[in-house]
Enzyme design. Structure first.
Site, PDB file in Angstrom:
ATOM      1  N   CYS A 236       0.777  -1.164  -0.082  1.00 49.28           N
ATOM      2  CA  CYS A 236       0.059  -0.040   0.135  1.00 49.28           C
ATOM      3  C   CYS A 236       0.751   1.486  -0.186  1.00 49.28           C
ATOM      4  O   CYS A 236       0.409   2.266   0.091  1.00 49.28           O
ATOM      5  CB  CYS A 236      -0.977   0.016   1.227  1.00 49.28           C
TER       6      CYS A 236
ATOM      7  N   HIS B 241      -2.473   8.214   6.358  1.00 46.75           N
ATOM      8  CA  HIS B 241      -2.905   6.820   5.593  1.00 46.75           C
ATOM      9  C   HIS B 241      -4.053   6.511   6.292  1.00 46.75           C
ATOM     10  O   HIS B 241      -4.688   5.956   5.482  1.00 46.75           O
ATOM     11  CB  HIS B 241      -1.694   5.985   6.156  1.00 46.75           C
TER      12      HIS B 241
ATOM     13  N   HIS C 282      -9.794   2.228   0.582  1.00 42.97           N
ATOM     14  CA  HIS C 282      -8.199   1.882   0.612  1.00 42.97           C
ATOM     15  C   HIS C 282      -8.138   1.585  -0.872  1.00 42.97           C
ATOM     16  O   HIS C 282      -8.095   0.442  -1.069  1.00 42.97           O
ATOM     17  CB  HIS C 282      -7.979   1.137   1.548  1.00 42.97           C
TER      18      HIS C 282
END
Lengths: 396, 339
Positions: A158, A291, A326
């Site tokens: 990620c 994040h 996400h």
């Protein structure tokens, strides 16, 4: 000042262009909802940030022949990368030394998972044997953009796109490229949905980053790219600069394959390095796009790291994953586009669904959009394998 | 700008290249569709608890990395950079097949967790407790080369002094058999088995008695056969190296139709020693660092293994080596070494 950003393109759950994404961000409109394009037993148990266009619609929009072997990852990427070059007003990539640096986690998994059991006999499925690997979508996009030299893919879970942006910046600074298109693309897949399901960090409702009662993330899909250009090209071509990439840092948490350390050491080190390359003090950061995945582990670990860097004087922050989901490899560049929009609009985007501060830190993100003077935005991206990266964007 | 030196080179391959102190003295002839690597005694490098969980690529990668660090006498590198074309394909297939055969039920996370491309880089960092710069590239046959270019950039820009860099690939089971099937359906396809392996190097900005200099490298996503000679000439000119100064040319020949790229390049040289290695390593996306390992050994030992000769004679006093690899006419790389 950093490296100039002269173009951007994006397709996400909140819009198919920079303009549409901006409109959704300013209206606090989430793109998270029910899954439509993938057949899975879990569709009732999850919420996702899915791009509304089908592969057939993307194919038409991109004016590709009806029969092709682009995966969804490739289609989303081509749309966003083409838009980024258009935005930078670059019709021809051969004028300067131009590179393409993309990123993805699953590559062509969306087709592999559909056709793997037909690969042995079905001739129409066989065209997807060669599209599984991560470099396939990158190469197709680079070919379509006529970029033939430095072309690569980064895959650090990620944090992938943040690392792609970082590499492009370093190559420009070192004088190895004049121009580079950087970013990433990831399509939703049954593989990822089931993977996060086994980790039990996928929420069945709208994700609530930094909330005390957060119960996991919503997966999303997206592609986004930035165009970076050297100062020499910017001057020669009299380019309009959207923002500058002024700081970057990459560190490893070296704690666990998937979990983040309790004190957020990797995140702390990445932010520290980014501030150092940007030659900025923590108090000069006006806004943080965190994040903030809304998993129990990430949000606490990231909060601890923020407390350590900013010494309790934490700037305004929010996680836009409550709008887009996400988007895995693409998250770093989706949020880079949002950072640039924040600088252009002088506006902080909201962290949706937050109600109660977590007891460990008491930190409160910005929950409704607000105008603010912004010079510098810090953006975090962390991934499996302890890969932590931070970027800092500064006003043009 | 700082120079770049290779301090250690390690490879696990289909040959006896890891445990042996020799240099390709005993060759195993490779045949068939796929050939597995010759696995080392992993217990020397990995704890039993970790061994049980790890797939072959991770085991090979972690072991090769560990030996590369030991050979270079480095305990903590300033960066860990890996490259892999297919990533952790074994665990990827395992998790995907579990989804399909169990209809998305009763799944466990282990295979998913270890299916990401950065698993090897992460496991090395975890083992060393190394919090430094960490990155993973996945660009088919340039995956390793990009990792090496990143290392070169870090060293040249003085962002690091010692970098651990490597490439790894594991065969897996399913997709490799389909890739082979497609390859064999093409009469002009790759003529060596598909294989696997892990190659790791410590590169440094410091010159030592045993180090080999990486003069420079260049990669190209695509080059036409018409312009390959010019691209090489430009690369050499940029580095002030004359064609006549190159002692050895190592190419990534695999017997397919795209070997014409190597033939065209070799035409530029007179009486050069031409070596090849994919008949020894097999073909895979990170086979090219096997060539780099061999080049390092040739310069370090001043010895050329008989089995690597493609054309020309073995000469003594070899100082400059040019490596050239491409895969199916794409993903070209030049690497120039000097001792």
């Amino acid at each position: 000042m950093g490296v100039a950003i002269t173009g951007m393109g994006i397709i996400s759950a909140i819009g198919h262009s920079v303009e549409e994404n901006k409109t959704s961000l300013l209206a606090s409109k989430t793109g998270i909802g029910d899954l439509r394009h993938i057949q899975t037993n879990h569709s009732q148990a999850i919420k996702v940030g899915e791009v509304s266009l089908s592969n057939a619609e993307l194919t038409r929009q991109l004016q590709l022949p009806e029969v092709h072997n682009y995966t969804r990852t490739g289609l989303l990427g081509l749309l966003a990368a083409t838009a980024a070059l258009e935005n930078a007003n670059i019709p021809d990539c051969s004028t300067y030394r131009t590179g393409f640096i993309s990123s993805t986690t699953v590559g062509g998994m969306d087709m592999t998972e559909k056709y793997i059991k037909q690969f042995d006999k079905d001739i129409t499925a066989q065209k997807y044997i060669a599209t599984h690997h991560a470099g396939d979508s990158t190469r197709k996009i680079a070919d379509a953009l006529r970029i033939h030299g430095l072309v690569t893919t980064i895959s650090t879970a990620c944090s992938s796109a943040a690392n792609a942006i970082m590499l492009g910046t370093r190559l420009i600074k070192a004088g190895k490229l004049d121009r580079v298109v950087v970013g990433g693309t990831d399509a939703l897949s049954k593989f990822t949905i089931n993977g996060f399901k086994t980790l039990m960090i996928q929420s069945d409702s709208l994700c609530a980053p930094f909330d005390a009662h957060r119960n996991g993330l919503n997966l999303g899909e997206a592609a986004a790219y930035l165009v970076l250009e050297s100062d020499a090209v910017v001057q020669k071509e009299k380019k309009e600069v959207l923002a500058y990439l002024s700081g970057y840092g990459n560190a490893n948490d070296a704690f666990h394959q998937t979990a983040s350390s309790e004190n957020g050491e990797g995140a702390f080190l990445a932010m520290q390095k980014a501030l150092k390359t940007a030659k900025l003090n923590p108090n000069q950061i006006d806004y943080i796009i965190a994040h903030g995945t809304a998993t129990t582990n990430n949000d606490l670990s990231e909060s601890r790291a923020l407390e350590r860097i900013f010494d309790k004087q934490i700037p305004d922050f929010s996680s836009t994953k409550s709008l887009t989901g996400h988007t895995l490899a693409a998250a770093g560049v989706v949020e880079a586009v949002f950072s640039i929009l924040a600088l252009q609009e002088q506006y902080i985007f909201p962290n949706l669904n937050f109600k109660t501060p977590m007891p460990e830190t008491g930190l409160k993100p910005i929950t409704s959009g607000v105008k603010k003077e912004i010079q510098h935005v810090l953006s975090n991206s962390f991934g499996f394998g302890g890969n932590c990266s931070t970027l800092i964007f500064s006003k043009a | 700008m700082k120079k770049v030196y290779i301090h250690s080179a390690v490879t696990i391959s289909a040959q006896d290249t890891f445990d042996s102190d020799g240099f390709l003295n005993e060759i195993k002839g490779l045949s068939g569709k796929t050939v597995a690597a010759r696995y080392p005694n992993y217990k020397d490098y990995i704890t039993p608890a970790n061994l049980r969980r790890m797939a072959e690529g991770v085991k090979m990668g972690v072991s090769a990395a560990s030996k590369a660090l030991k050979d270079a006498e480095i305990t903590q590198p300033d960066a860990i950079i890996t490259g892999t074309g297919m990533g952790c394909i074994d665990d990827t297939e395992k998790f995907l097949n579990a989804i399909i055969s169990n209809d998305e039920q009763f799944l466990t996370p282990t295979a998913f967790i270890q299916s990401t491309h950065n698993t090897v880089g992460a496991q090395i960092a975890l083992g060393l407790k190394c919090k430094a710069y960490n990155n993973t590239y996945s660009q088919a046959a340039l995956s390793f080369e990009w990792a090496l270019m990143d290392a070169q950039l870090l060293l040249q820009q003085e962002e690091a002094e010692n970098v651990l860099v490597g490439g790894y690939e594991e065969l897996g089971k399913e997709i490799i058999s389909y890739r082979r099937m497609m390859e064999d359906a093409d009469g002009l396809g790759i003529q060596v088995p598909y294989s696997e392996g892990a190659s790791f190097f410590v590169v440094s900005s410091e010159k030592t008695e045993h180090s080999v200099e990486l003069i420079d490298m260049e990669v190209y996503s695509s080059i036409s056969t018409e312009s390959i000679q010019d691209s090489l000439k430009q690369f050499l000119t940029k580095n002030d190296v004359d064609l006549s100064e190159i002692d050895v040319f190592i190419s990534g020949r695999n017997g397919d139709v795209f070997d014409s790229y190597y033939d065209l390049t070799a035409e530029l040289f007179e009486n050069i020693t031409q070596l090849h290695y994919k008949h020894l390593s097999g073909e895979f996306y990170t086979a090219s660092p096997f060539g780099l390992w061999a080049a390092y050994e040739i310069l370090y030992r001043q010895e050329i293994p008989e089995a690597m000769i493609f054309k020309g004679e073995i000469k003594s006093d070899n100082h400059i080596i040019l490596l050239y690899n491409q895969f199916k006419g794409r993903d070209h790389s030049f690497i120039l070494l000097k001792r």
